[in-house]
Scaffold this active site. Sequence first.
Site, PDB file in Angstrom:
ATOM      1  NE  ARG A   5      15.873  14.099 -46.015  1.00 55.25           N
ATOM      2  CZ  ARG A   5      16.627  13.172 -45.463  1.00 55.25           C
ATOM      3  NH1 ARG A   5      16.194  12.072 -45.590  1.00 55.25           N
ATOM      4  NH2 ARG A   5      17.973  13.327 -45.326  1.00 55.25           N
ATOM      5  CB  SER A  55      13.556   4.937 -45.352  1.00 54.48           C
ATOM      6  OG  SER A  55      14.137   6.001 -46.056  1.00 54.48           O
ATOM      7  CE  LYS A  84      15.640  10.606 -41.300  1.00 49.02           C
ATOM      8  NZ  LYS A  84      14.607   9.689 -42.099  1.00 49.02           N
TER       9      LYS A  84
END
Lengths: 210, 210
Positions: B44, B112, B141
């Site tokens: 990511r 997700s 996040k």
Amino acid sequence: MRRVKDLADRLRVYLVTDDRPDHEEVQDIVARALLGGVTCVQLRRKSEDGGPMLRLALALRELTRAHGALFIVNDRLDIALLSEADGVHVGQTDLPARLVKSRFPGLIVGVSARSVDEAVRAEADGADYLGVGSVYPTSTKGDAVLTGLETLQATRRAVHIPIVGIGGITVERAAEVVAAGAEGVAVVSAIMSASDPQAAAEALARQTAR
Amino acid sequence: MRRVKDLADRLRVYLVTDDRPDHEEVQDIVARALLGGVTCVQLRRKSEDGGPMLRLALALRELTRAHGALFIVNDRLDIALLSEADGVHVGQTDLPARLVKSRFPGLIVGVSARSVDEAVRAEADGADYLGVGSVYPTSTKGDAVLTGLETLQATRRAVHIPIVGIGGITVERAAEVVAAGAEGVAVVSAIMSASDPQAAAEALARQTAR
Ligand code: NI
């Protein structure tokens, strides 16, 4: 080769979208620009998630198809594939042209070049066309390198693939960009920020007519 | 189904990379985590150009292949395809799982989900597994929604595909995430910021052993 000639014709008036958040505005401007004679539309969205960017890509694919124009996606090969774009345009730090071309030979691959060296390497990597610039100073891309018309002329002598001049090009400057050896002119604000995008596209088409 | 069971096993200790600029550091941590028993690595990189991201993907593909671990790319389907990743992981505003799955059925598609509704929809769209969370508060996040263990339990009852818990999971919390119904635990900092990534991976493997 016939195919290269065809591609050059289809790159003549090349519209690159801007980053404005309103998708309907983008679609409206692109639709009017296509009526005016834009031959190629590149979707460039530097800071948008894949979901909304794909929705915009599908809308522009439909518009360009209806007008027989090319549709190219900047950087995001995945969105190019999923929206059935004609091609993908990559910068020097994006996906490597050679790899993209070898894996997806049916896609048109354009490469941004800021020097004759970069242009020659891109052609060797299998690029189908080059975006050369910034020909003039521009505020659209903050990190743009100013190449001037000289680099464009030198690049035209060094490579065989079509060249699109980009960066600060206006209706008034389009003819000298073509005279310097470009097969097409790429613009952002000359159309995206025009009060009449159709008229701007018509003027660019006239200035670049062969 | 056998295939789902296999996938669940391979999602057990799921490492998500962080955004640190130094590629060698990322590769070094991933290599040590694989020695410790990580079963899946997700790349990511939220703010990296396609060129460098692809180079890192190819390096991680080699490492994970050597250890028999899965390799998944977040969001960038193009980089997943070009690096021969096993799959792609998409958030709710990334590329639509249904489209990705229909066009590239050989890819594992993870989605997700922050609610049972999103999870049920993702399963209907063809997702192969879910990342459910954030199970605990997390600083990785900034926009994460806190779901807690209850959403995980409710999701486990509502869908049939494997679930990976994500968000603030530590070695100490891993067992209760599995007890709540997750087949695997996904971590960023528990491994990426560990003083000993191999030991952290070993401990997570022990805590999630079936
Ligand atoms: Ni020829």
